[in-house]
Design a protein around this motif. Structure first.
Motif, PDB file in Angstrom:
ATOM      1  N   ASN A   1      29.544  49.551  -4.438  1.00 29.03           N
ATOM      2  CA  ASN A   1      30.281  50.800  -4.661  1.00 29.03           C
ATOM      3  C   ASN A   1      31.397  50.616  -5.684  1.00 29.03           C
ATOM      4  N   THR A   2      31.992  49.418  -5.698  1.00 28.16           N
ATOM      5  CA  THR A   2      33.052  49.155  -6.678  1.00 28.16           C
ATOM      6  C   THR A   2      32.499  49.194  -8.092  1.00 28.16           C
ATOM      7  N   LYS A   3      31.325  48.613  -8.312  1.00 33.62           N
ATOM      8  CA  LYS A   3      30.710  48.640  -9.642  1.00 33.62           C
ATOM      9  C   LYS A   3      30.401  50.069 -10.057  1.00 33.62           C
ATOM     10  N   LYS A   4      29.839  50.855  -9.149  1.00 28.63           N
ATOM     11  CA  LYS A   4      29.517  52.236  -9.484  1.00 28.63           C
ATOM     12  C   LYS A   4      30.781  53.063  -9.711  1.00 28.63           C
ATOM     13  N   PHE A   5      31.831  52.770  -8.953  1.00 24.48           N
ATOM     14  CA  PHE A   5      33.110  53.471  -9.151  1.00 24.48           C
ATOM     15  C   PHE A   5      33.688  53.151 -10.528  1.00 24.48           C
ATOM     16  N   CYS A   6      33.641  51.886 -10.927  1.00 25.19           N
ATOM     17  CA  CYS A   6      34.172  51.497 -12.235  1.00 25.19           C
ATOM     18  C   CYS A   6      33.413  52.179 -13.366  1.00 25.19           C
ATOM     19  N   GLU A   7      32.101  52.230 -13.234  1.00 25.27           N
ATOM     20  CA  GLU A   7      31.297  52.885 -14.264  1.00 25.27           C
ATOM     21  C   GLU A   7      31.621  54.375 -14.341  1.00 25.27           C
ATOM     22  N   ALA A   8      31.743  55.030 -13.192  1.00 24.88           N
ATOM     23  CA  ALA A   8      32.053  56.461 -13.181  1.00 24.88           C
ATOM     24  C   ALA A   8      33.451  56.734 -13.727  1.00 24.88           C
ATOM     25  N   SER A   9      34.412  55.883 -13.397  1.00 19.00           N
ATOM     26  CA  SER A   9      35.779  56.093 -13.870  1.00 19.00           C
ATOM     27  C   SER A   9      35.884  55.921 -15.380  1.00 19.00           C
ATOM     28  N   TRP A  10      35.136  54.973 -15.958  1.00 21.49           N
ATOM     29  CA  TRP A  10      35.140  54.790 -17.416  1.00 21.49           C
ATOM     30  C   TRP A  10      34.587  56.030 -18.120  1.00 21.49           C
ATOM     31  N   ARG A  11      33.483  56.532 -17.623  1.00 20.48           N
ATOM     32  CA  ARG A  11      32.904  57.730 -18.234  1.00 20.48           C
ATOM     33  C   ARG A  11      33.798  58.943 -18.026  1.00 20.48           C
ATOM     34  N   PHE A  12      34.430  59.018 -16.878  1.00 20.75           N
ATOM     35  CA  PHE A  12      35.331  60.139 -16.615  1.00 20.75           C
ATOM     36  C   PHE A  12      36.463  60.177 -17.636  1.00 20.75           C
ATOM     37  N   VAL A  13      37.069  59.028 -17.895  1.00 21.66           N
ATOM     38  CA  VAL A  13      38.186  58.972 -18.849  1.00 21.66           C
ATOM     39  C   VAL A  13      37.717  59.378 -20.240  1.00 21.66           C
TER      40      VAL A  13
ATOM     41  N   ARG B   1      29.533  47.245   0.990  1.00 25.50           N
ATOM     42  CA  ARG B   1      28.788  46.747   2.135  1.00 25.50           C
ATOM     43  C   ARG B   1      28.687  45.228   2.090  1.00 25.50           C
ATOM     44  N   ILE B   2      28.790  44.620   3.254  1.00 27.77           N
ATOM     45  CA  ILE B   2      28.609  43.172   3.354  1.00 27.77           C
ATOM     46  C   ILE B   2      27.122  42.900   3.500  1.00 27.77           C
ATOM     47  N   ARG B   3      26.552  42.251   2.499  1.00 30.06           N
ATOM     48  CA  ARG B   3      25.117  42.013   2.486  1.00 30.06           C
ATOM     49  C   ARG B   3      24.818  40.538   2.754  1.00 30.06           C
ATOM     50  N   ILE B   4      23.743  40.296   3.473  1.00 27.75           N
ATOM     51  CA  ILE B   4      23.308  38.941   3.763  1.00 27.75           C
ATOM     52  C   ILE B   4      22.621  38.366   2.535  1.00 27.75           C
ATOM     53  N   ARG B   5      23.070  37.220   2.084  1.00 30.16           N
ATOM     54  CA  ARG B   5      22.473  36.575   0.923  1.00 30.16           C
ATOM     55  C   ARG B   5      21.169  35.891   1.326  1.00 30.16           C
ATOM     56  N   ALA B   6      20.171  36.054   0.481  1.00 33.96           N
ATOM     57  CA  ALA B   6      18.879  35.426   0.750  1.00 33.96           C
ATOM     58  C   ALA B   6      18.988  33.908   0.618  1.00 33.96           C
TER      59      ALA B   6
END
Length: 394
Positions: A130-142, A74-79
């Motif tokens: 989502n990319t960070k969460k995907f990377c974490e899940a993929s590491w644990r999956f392997v 998601r594109i988030r607005i920076r404070a």
């Protein structure tokens, strides 16, 4: 120091059944290897090695894989840069109360709404992508997939868990399986502050520490065979959960739902049937046929019961998910561990006070116009019906 440790920690009655001493378990090199506490020292540098390998894996393999599978952030607005608000955000609270907001209004000279909007943008800015969460899940999956395969292979030739206990030498496959598993869970504990915080964050931390104590104690007390089965039972469903998360972040809804159903079945069977019926029953009841109870017997089974309590908690969350899947037709959220612990849903982004007010004012005006049109049409229709009835009445 060594004498103090030997006197208080390595007492024979803690680790060995009655009638068995440390001298009885000494083995020659050709007879095999007996598990010793000093072997676990290697797990700490191994944990740091896992962290380094994970860092390389996520950037070299996981990130390109996430792009290939279509993971979108998601594109988030920076404070905006407001030093006083930033200091309050980091040192005091991420969600200020109404009184604190009023105090910040006086300090910063901003309106109350702008301050609330700033905190909303700042919280969303810190949310993991989502990319960070995907990377974490993929590491644990392997890791879980490799660990499950290795554990399955190491238990093929095991016929009994407590034959000749505790004088049974540990096989090389079981030794490396234990060292790698404990090193991995130590790496998870070391990374707990930077990993994504889930809805069951506290339960996960308890699970990690209970697992580390369980692995360490079972190794030193030579519960290696049954400990291998415990880790195998856990790994059998964990890699399915991580794979379902990966496809969820990638937007592959059907694949994610299918994997979640398979994971639910495997989890419920292994954690609620196999684990208490096979593992706990063996360590709690069957083991008494081979040796009388001692401190290690009670401590080991207490850790297993803690894990079983966590299994029941997660099974409840999973059954809620199954209910939603059956009656709603889709898996909306990962009730077990895929939500952030702070809030359940991401807060909506707003571009600013004036633009959001104009949008809301326009929406209100359009609804009022629609309502007025409906009222006019209804009045005209009623008037037409009355006029049509007048001739007949006359």
């Amino acid at each position: 120091m060594e004498a103090l440790v030997n006197e208080w920690l390595w007492q024979e009655e803690y680790w060995l059944p009655p009638g068995v001493g440390w001298r009885d378990i000494e083995m020659k090199e050709d007879e095999g290897r007996f598990p010793l506490p000093k072997d676990l020292i290697y797990t700490l540098p191994l944990a740091f090695a896992f962290i380094a390998v994970r860092y390389v894996f996520e950037r070299v393999i996981a990130v390109p894989l996430s792009r290939h599978l279509g993971v979108k952030d998601r594109i988030r607005i920076r404070a905006a840069a407001v030093p006083k608000l930033e200091t309050f955000y980091k040192q005091s609270s991420r969600q200020p109360t109404q009184t604190e907001v009023a105090s910040l209004v006086k300090q910063c000279g901003l309106s109350q709404r702008k301050i609330q909007t700033w905190f909303r943008h700042r919280r969303n800015q810190d949310r993991p992508s989502n990319t960070k969460k995907f990377c974490e899940a993929s590491w644990r999956f392997v890791f879980y997939l490799v660990s499950f395969t290795a554990g399955l292979g190491s238990l093929i030739n095991v016929s009994s868990f407590f034959t000749c206990f505790p004088l049974t030498p540990v096989a090389a496959a079981h030794y490396w399986y234990y060292i790698l598993e404990m090193g991995f869970y130590l790496s998870l504990v070391l990374c707990v502050s930077v990993d994504v915080k889930r809805k069951d964050f506290k339960e996960q931390v308890i699970h990690h520490f209970a697992t580390i104590f369980l692995i360490g104690f079972s190794y030193c007390a030579n519960y290696v065979r049954v400990g291998t089965l415990v880790m195998l039972v856990h790994d059998s469903s964990d890699f399915l959960l991580e794979s379902a998360k990966m496809f969820h972040y990638a937007g592959w809804t059907r694949t994610c739902d299918s994997l979640f159903v398979i994971f639910s079945l495997v989890f419920l069977v292994t954690r609620l049937l196999v684990f208490p019926g096979r593992v706990i029953h063996t360590t709690l009841v069957v083991s008494l046929e081979f040796f009388p109870p001692f401190f290690g017997y009670y401590f080991f089974n207490a850790l297993l019961l803690v894990l079983q309590a966590l299994h029941i908690f997660w099974a409840y969350l999973i059954l809620r998910m199954v209910y939603k899947f059956v009656f709603l037709g889709k898996v909306e959220r990962d009730e077990r561990s895929d939500e952030e612990s702070e809030v359940e849903e991401e807060e909506p982004e707003e571009e600013g006070d004036e633009s959001s007010w104009e949008e809301r004012k326009g929406a209100i005006n359009s609804k009022l116009a629609s309502l007025a049109n409906n009222c006019v049409l209804n009045n005209l229709t009623n008037q037409r019906n009355i006029n049509s009835r007048l001739p007949k009445t006359r």
